[in-house]
Structures are given as structure tokens and as C-alpha cells.
Enzyme design. Structure first.
Site, PDB file in Angstrom:
ATOM      1  N   HIS A   1     -64.945 -30.175 -53.779  1.00  0.00           N
ATOM      2  CA  HIS A   1     -65.595 -31.488 -53.718  1.00  0.00           C
ATOM      3  C   HIS A   1     -65.087 -32.304 -52.531  1.00  0.00           C
ATOM      4  O   HIS A   1     -65.863 -32.926 -51.797  1.00  0.00           O
ATOM      5  CB  HIS A   1     -65.351 -32.243 -55.027  1.00  0.00           C
ATOM      6  CG  HIS A   1     -66.139 -33.503 -55.168  1.00  0.00           C
ATOM      7  ND1 HIS A   1     -65.755 -34.699 -54.601  1.00  0.00           N
ATOM      8  CD2 HIS A   1     -67.301 -33.767 -55.826  1.00  0.00           C
ATOM      9  CE1 HIS A   1     -66.637 -35.633 -54.897  1.00  0.00           C
ATOM     10  NE2 HIS A   1     -67.587 -35.104 -55.644  1.00  0.00           N
TER      11      HIS A   1
ATOM     12  N   ASP B   1     -59.752 -37.691 -52.913  1.00  0.00           N
ATOM     13  CA  ASP B   1     -60.627 -36.691 -53.508  1.00  0.00           C
ATOM     14  C   ASP B   1     -59.824 -35.466 -53.936  1.00  0.00           C
ATOM     15  O   ASP B   1     -58.645 -35.590 -54.281  1.00  0.00           O
ATOM     16  CB  ASP B   1     -61.749 -36.326 -52.531  1.00  0.00           C
ATOM     17  CG  ASP B   1     -63.069 -36.087 -53.246  1.00  0.00           C
ATOM     18  OD1 ASP B   1     -63.230 -34.990 -53.821  1.00  0.00           O
ATOM     19  OD2 ASP B   1     -63.925 -36.984 -53.247  1.00  0.00           O
TER      20      ASP B   1
ATOM     21  N   SER C   1     -71.653 -39.197 -55.333  1.00  0.00           N
ATOM     22  CA  SER C   1     -70.479 -38.698 -54.605  1.00  0.00           C
ATOM     23  C   SER C   1     -70.826 -38.313 -53.184  1.00  0.00           C
ATOM     24  O   SER C   1     -69.997 -38.448 -52.271  1.00  0.00           O
ATOM     25  CB  SER C   1     -69.899 -37.466 -55.312  1.00  0.00           C
ATOM     26  OG  SER C   1     -69.109 -37.820 -56.406  1.00  0.00           O
TER      27      SER C   1
END
Length: 754
Positions: free
Chosen positions: A224, A151, A537
Site C-alpha cells: 500500500h 503508510d 487512499s
């Protein structure tokens, strides 16, 4: 386009590339006039245990297409030499073609970009730390396992990574934290954050994919990676909220699991990675000893027609699964249209997104003293202003200043467009009316309220009936429980599987709307280091964390067995027994192409009774059934292979679902189940057939004992339909009276000669 050998059918893999090395020499001259770009080369299973010998073999292969050893060495971007063999190198198109022509080469393809796709989640799913006999406590909350994330990095100061009370780092862990900009391993890593690496070499030479705001280290600007890792494995963090919304204790699915971050996502605006970088991260994660991999990335959908294997994510995940590491990936965010699901290969656990029984709203009190509520994630102060209806918000902007604007839209993108327009023109707020039962996920710092057309029409009637309409909007509030219906989100990508229609995708669904998680404090939309995220996600790490708990309970189970346990025990209704719907036009009851086997249920998954297991022979079955030749399959699996003649049927892959996309005449499907419950067990078959489809199971009863742990059965499928149909859905269950082992049935009739 990739360059692939040994292929007799149109494409199986999207987005990956590879080759194989056995020491064959082709002498070639490097063309100095051709542009060089990064190609990813996959060489299948390692030929040596010594990683240096593997890297040396890569060097020799490259020397065959370069003028000198030095030029070959300088071309290398990454060596993949831990979990599998391969490399990324800067090559001309002609050099890539020369490599692909070697008889020991599997495939070559250019580097590409790949897109990224809690205080209530786990209570909603019935995963409570207050249950002493529950999966959380029985698994010690995942303490002995490491979950890896490919990520965008971590914000290491987040309380999500607090290691207070954790036991020593698991002995099998070989990974480490790597120093970089504003990241000191001695300071920022601990018994919770046990690994943190970053990869940049897979971008072009001027690093054009890397944002200037980001950090050249495992530290992530965008947040994120921090979000997904906190959703899966955050420590307990009390008194968390997003500006007062979603208050409570934040925790991951596996609160004591260890976290390893592999930072491969750098583009702040588009949240993309490169395929060469991704493959390197897979290789490192396998070697480091991660136990589970969570990947909120996907190739773009809908899929273009392909005639080559270019599956970076797919083949990296295949090698991980062959090492016993489950790989959980998102279905992507391009729904609700059919055939948009990504990450469609049978070794991956692919996750769709639902909401939960929580929403955020604001009170709207009008000048006539009528109060109506609407969906809102507004965290500011109460607003009082005039109210105006504007039909054409793009062109009619003169009346927006200082007013709350009501407008009607049809599409998702129009909501964001209207919000941008009213913000630029300094409106006091925006009310958007849209058709359908839509759940808003827009977090904004001014009043933004979503209502349906019916409520919008009521507000419009008030505006037209008043000479000076006004409105008072409260700050956002949180509502938990009834009457909020569970539904598969409109953005969540849908099946059928566009590449292998007989393999059900997505596999499972989990919450992925307005999920509270930790994020980067540098990120503008962060509220005290927390954010409400929406997308597959965020559904992906929910399932990844639950897989950690199951693997802690059952360390000897294969990734396929864990996947089967997740799928065969899923809820077909929401936890309260109400039906699950699917957002779209029109809204409908959810089916397997919306949510796979259903909504994940970790408590039942810990004791599934039976599992549909798979090993390397099953995956070879899949490769043979989809048209790969013996040489190609031998290269990628490392096992000498000779496909049967005729080729095996993909319908017989031991998958925990039966999907028949083209039923022309009666067909018999085979499956095998393994008993993982009580030794002496008897299961009987229960069928809910799809409409107009006859299902016959042979035998109807399975009897297990100490000497019989695996049993096969056949499912005979026929239809009374006389014309072509769409898909019809049903289910098939083995039950012992306590455990129900259920798989979806999906059948489409194709009468070619009516």
C-alpha cells in the site's frame, strides 16, 4: 475514552490525545494490580529547543505517577520532542487519570488503531509533460521538495524509485533511512527514496498488530505504501501495465519529488496503525524536513458521539501545518451515506475519490452470436463455457462447476460473496448484474464481469430461450475517453461534516478508481510489481503530488493558501465539460458534500489570483468558536489566548467555502482574500445563489494595488423559505475577467418557531 480538560462542548477531535507539562508535581503510588496499556499524551508546543530537555521533562512528569524513576523510564514508548511535545507511555487507568487532573495537562487518551483507507490520471487532469509552459515544467517536477508518507512501507526495488537524472538531495533534508530486515540503506535508498523509517513500539508488548509476513524494517509486504508513494511521485517508468490493462508510462504527479516513508501500518489483513505510532511518525517527519505529508489513514466513520479530544491524526497534522507542512488526507471509504466523511478539520486538505475517463471491459459472445460488453479487469485467457442462471447463489451451487454463472445482486458486499462462492465451487466465471451506474473495481484472476440490470435481463432472456446456452469471454481490454462519465465513487465518504457542520468536507476530489501504481512484488495480487488500486487512499496522493508542484512554484505560500488555490480553481464539470455525477441510490449530480469544491485542476491552481489564507489566529478563532477554553488553546497553539465574549462565529472562519447548516434568520458572514496575482487587479462578485436563498455581497468590487494586498468583504445570507429544508447549493466567485476564484455555498434552512 480520552480524558480531557478545558472543554465546554461535545467533541472536536476524533482519535488523538495529549497533555502539557510545566513542572507541577503530584505524588502518587503505582497500582500493581491494574493493567497497563499505552496512552498517548500531547503536551502542546515545545518548551525547549533542545529535544533532550523536552524528553527529560516527560520523564519528570511520569515520575510523579510512578514509584521510581526507573519504572517511569521503562514505561515510555515514544517521546515526541521535535515538532511538538508529548509522549506515549504504558500507564494504568488511574495513572492516566492522575496525569489528566494536573492543572498543566491538556488531555490523555488510550492508544487506538487507525485504518488505511499512473498511466492515465494526470493526462486526464491535463497535467502533461509535453506542455513546456505547464505546472510540471515550471515547478521542475517538484525536484527540490520531499513528500512524506505515513503508510505501510516501501518495496525499494521498484522502478518507481529510480533516481536516474535527479539532482542532489535537497539541502534542507535532515532525514535518513533506517536499516532493518531485508532493507539496507546503502543499497535501497538513493536520491529518490531519501528517507525510510519504521515504528513498532506503539503496539502492545507482544506486537499483536504486526503480521508475520511483514518485514521488521521500512520494507512493506502489503504494498500500500509503495502504491501511494508511486502515485504521488513515481519517476517515469515506461511500458507498464497490469497484465495488459492500463498500458503506458507510469509517473507520479511530481515525478522528480523525493520520497520519505514512515512505516506505521503493519496489520496485513486490516491495514491498521496505532495512534501512538502515528504521532511519533508525525514528530519525526516534521523534524526531518518533509515539505508535504500524504496520509491515507482515517478514524472510523460514522463518528461515535464523543466528549473528549482524542485526535491523534488531527493534532499531529495541526502541528505539521503550523510548521508550514500541508497535510493531505483521504475522506475515507464509507460512502455514499451522508455524514461519513473523515479527516474533517479545517487545517487538513480532505480528498474524495472519482473515476477517470478509463474503464476495463471484456467481450461476451453468446451462442446466438450476439456480443455484449461488460466491465471486467480479467487478465487471463479467453474462456468458452456453458452459461447458467442461479438466483440463490449461496445455496444453489450444484450447477456451477465449469459454467459461467449469471446472478443478480443489490449490495456491494454481495458481489464479493458471489465471487467467493463461485470460486469455491469451481465455476468458469461470474457475471453479476446490479442496479445503478456502478463502476466495478474488483481485480480477479478469473472472468468476473459486471453489468447493469438491463443488460443482465438480456442475458437472462437468452439463457431461458436456449436449450444449451454458451458464452465466450475475451481477456480484458482498456477503453479510454468518451463515453465514460466522471462520477464521485459510491465508496467515497460524504459530507456534511459531522463534527463541525459549518466546515465543508470533503474539500476536493481526485481520481481514485483502478489507479495503476507500483506495489510489493511479494503481494499475491501484484502483477509484475504493479496493481490497480481503488479508494480514497489512492486519490489522496494524487492531490498530495499536485500540492508539491504548487509549493515548488510558491514556496512562500502557507498550507492554507495552497489549499485555497486547489479549492477555488477546481472543475465543477469533468475536463471535457460534462457534468460530474455521484454514485449512489439514486445516482445524482454531484454537490459539495460529494466532491467538495470540485475536481482538482492543478494548471489553474498555479495562478488562482486570490487566496483565502489562514494562520494561527484563524485556527485560534476555530478553537474558540468550537468551545475550547483559553488555557487549552494556549497549550495546543503555544500562543497566549483569551477568547472574545461572545465567542466568535465559526461561520466567519476564513475558509474557502461558506456552509450554513442552520439558517434561522438573516446572517452576515465575513471573509478576507489575499491578492497573489497581478498587483493592480480589480475583481467583481458573481453569485449563483442556492435555491430560495438571497446572497448580497458587500462590496461588490475589490480593487487591489501595491499598497492593498488584502481585502475583506461581507456576505449577507437570507432565505424566503418558510419551513425547514435540506441543503441547497450554489457558488460565489470573484472574477477579474481571466481568473475565477470560486467557493461553494451550502445552506440549510432551520425554522425553529414557524
Amino acid at each position: 475514552m480520552g480524558i480531557v480538560k478545558g472543554r465546554s462542548r461535545a467533541g472536536l477531535f476524533i482519535g488523538f490525545l495529549f497533555i502539557v507539562n510545566v513542572g507541577f508535581c503530584v505524588f502518587a503510588q503505582e497500582s500493581s494490580n491494574e493493567e497497563r496499556k499505552i496512552y498517548v499524551v500531547h503536551l502542546g508546543v515545545r518548551r525547549h529547543d533542545d529535544s533532550e530537555l523536552v524528553s527529560e521533562s516527560h520523564q519528570r512528569m511520569l515520575e510523579s505517577v510512578f514509584e521510581s524513576a526507573e519504572a517511569a523510564r521503562e514505561s515510555i514508548v515514544y517521546n515526541y520532542h521535535h515538532g511538538f511535545s508529548g509522549f506515549a507511555a504504558r500507564l494504568t487507568d488511574s495513572q492516566a487519570k492522575q496525569l489528566s487532573d494536573r492543572p498543566d495537562v491538556f488531555s490523555v487518551a488510550p492508544n487506538r488503531k487507525v485504518e488505511l483507507q499512473s498511466t492515465r490520471i494526470y493526462d486526464y487532469l491535463g497535467l502533461s509533460p509535453s506542455f513546456p509552459s505547464g505546472v510540471l515544467h515550471e515547478s521542475n517536477m517538484g525536484s527540490d521538495l520531499v513528500i512524506g508518507f505515513l503508510d505501510s512501507g516501501v518495496w525499494p526495488e521498484s522502478p518507481a524509485y529510480n533516481d536516474e537524472g535527479l539532482e542532489p538531495i535537497p539541502k534542507h533534508w535532515k532525514g535518513k533511512c533506517v536499516a532493518g530486515e531485508d532493507f539496507d540503506p546503502a543499497k535501497h535508498c538513493n536520491k529518490k527514496l531519501v528517507g525510510a523509517k519504521y515504528f513498532t513500539d506503539g503496539f502492545d508488548e507482544n506486537n499483536s498488530g504486526i503480521s508475520e509476513e511483514d518485514f521488521m524494517s521500512p520494507r512493506g509486504y502489503r504494498g500500500h505504501g509503495t502504491m501511494v508513494s508511486s502515485i504521488a511521485a513515481s519517476s517515469f517508468v515506461p511500458n507498464v501495465s497490469y497484465g495488459g490493462l492500463a498500458p503506458g508510462v507510469m509517473r507520479g504527479a511530481a515525478p522528480k519529488a523525493r520520497i520519505a516513508m514512515y512505516k506505521i501500518v503493519w496489520d496485513r489483513a486490516l491495514l491498521m496503525s496505532s495512534t501512538a505510532t502515528m504521532v511519533k511518525a508525525f514528530d519525526e517527519a516534521i523534524n526531518d524536513g518533509v515539505d508535504v505529508l500524504s496520509i491515507s489513514l482515517a478514524s472510523a466513520a460514522p463518528f461515535r458521539p464523543i466528549d473528549s479530544i482524542t485526535g491523534d491524526l488531527e493534532l499531529g497534522s495541526f502541528h505539521a501545518v503550523m510548521k508550514g507542512i500541508p497535510v493531505i488526507a483521504g475522506a475515507s471509504n464509507t460512502g455514499p451515506e451522508a455524514y461519513t466523511v473523515a479527516n474533517v478539520f479545517p487545517w487538513m486538505l480532505t480528498v474524495a475519490a472519482t473515476n477517470i475517463d478509463r474503464t476495463f471491459y471484456a467481450d461476451m459472445t453468446f451462442g446466438n452470436n450476439i456480443t455484449i460488453i461488460g466491465q471486467a479487469q480479467y487478465t487471463g485467457k479467453e474462456v468458452s463455457a456453458g452459461l447458467v442462471y442461479i438466483e440463490h447463489y449461496k445455496t444453489d451451487t450444484s450447477g456451477m462447476l465449469g459454467k459461467v454463472v449469471l446472478t443478480f445482486v443489490k449490495e456491494d458486499w454481495e458481489m464479493a460473496s458471489a465471487l467467493a462462492t463461485t470460486t469455491i465451487n469451481k465455476a468458469a466465471g461470474l457475471i453479476v448484474a446490479r442496479s445503478g451506474d456502478y463502476q466495478s473495481d474488483i481485480v480477479y484472476n478469473q472472468p468476473f464481469i459486471y453489468v447493469d440490470y438491463e443488460v443482465g435481463a438480456k442475458i437472462l432472456r437468452y439463457i431461458r430461450s436456449s436449450s444449451s446456452p454458451t458464452i465466450k469471454i475475451s481477456t480484458g481490454k482498456t477503453l479510454v475517453g468518451r463515453p465514460i462519465a466522471t462520477q464521485v465513487c459510491g465508496f467515497s465518504s460524504r459530507g456534511p461534516n459531522g463534527l463541525s457542520p459549518a466546515i465543508l468536507k470533503p474539500d476536493i476530489a481526485a481520481p481514485g478508481v483502478t489507479i495503476l501504481g507500483a506495489t510489493s512484488q511479494a503481494y499475491p495480487d501484484s502483477f509484475g510489481g504493479y496493481f490497480l488500486g481503488t479508494g480514497t487512499s489512492y486519490a489522496t496522493p494524487v492531490v498530495a503530488g499536485l500540492v508539491v508542484l504548487l509549493k515548488a512554484l510558491h514556496p512562500d505560500w502557507s498550507p492554507a493558501a495552497l489549499k485555497s488555490a486547489i479549492m477555488t480553481t477546481a472543475w465543477k464539470t469533468d475536463p471535457s465539460g460534462e457534468p460530474i455525477f455521484a454514485e449512489g441510490e439514486p445516482r445524482k449530480l454531484a454537490d459539495p458534500f460529494d466532491y467538495g469544491a470540485g475536481l482538482v485542476n492543478a494548471e489553474r491552481a498555479k495562478d488562482p489570483g486570490l487566496v483565502y489564507d489562514m494562520n494561527i489566529d484563524d485556527y485560534i478563532h476555530y478553537f474558540c468558536a468550537t468551545g475550547y477554553n483559553d488555557t487549552s488553546i494556549t497549550i495546543i497553539t503555544g500562543k497566549p489566548t483569551k477568547c472574545s465574549s461572545p465567542l466568535p462565529s465559526i461561520l466567519d472562519l476564513n475558509y474557502p467555502a461558506i456552509t450554513i447548516p442552520d439558517l434561522e434568520e438573516e446572517v452576515t458572514v465575513t471573509r478576507t482574500v489575499t491578492n497573489v496575482g497581478p498587483v493592480d487587479s480589480v475583481y467583481r462578485a458573481v453569485v449563483e445563489p442556492p435555491r430560495g436563498v438571497e446572497i448580497v455581497v458587500e462590496p461588490e468590487t475589490l480593487v487591489f494595488c501595491s499598497n492593498t494586498k488584502k481585502l475583506g468583504f461581507k456576505v449577507r445570507v437570507s432565505s424566503s423559505h418558510k419551513s425547514n429544508t435540506g441543503f441547497f447549493f450554489g457558488s460565489f466567485t470573484w472574477t477579474d475577467g481571466t481568473r475565477n476564484v470560486t467557493i461553494p455555498l451550502s445552506v440549510r434552512i432551520r425554522v425553529l418557531n414557524p
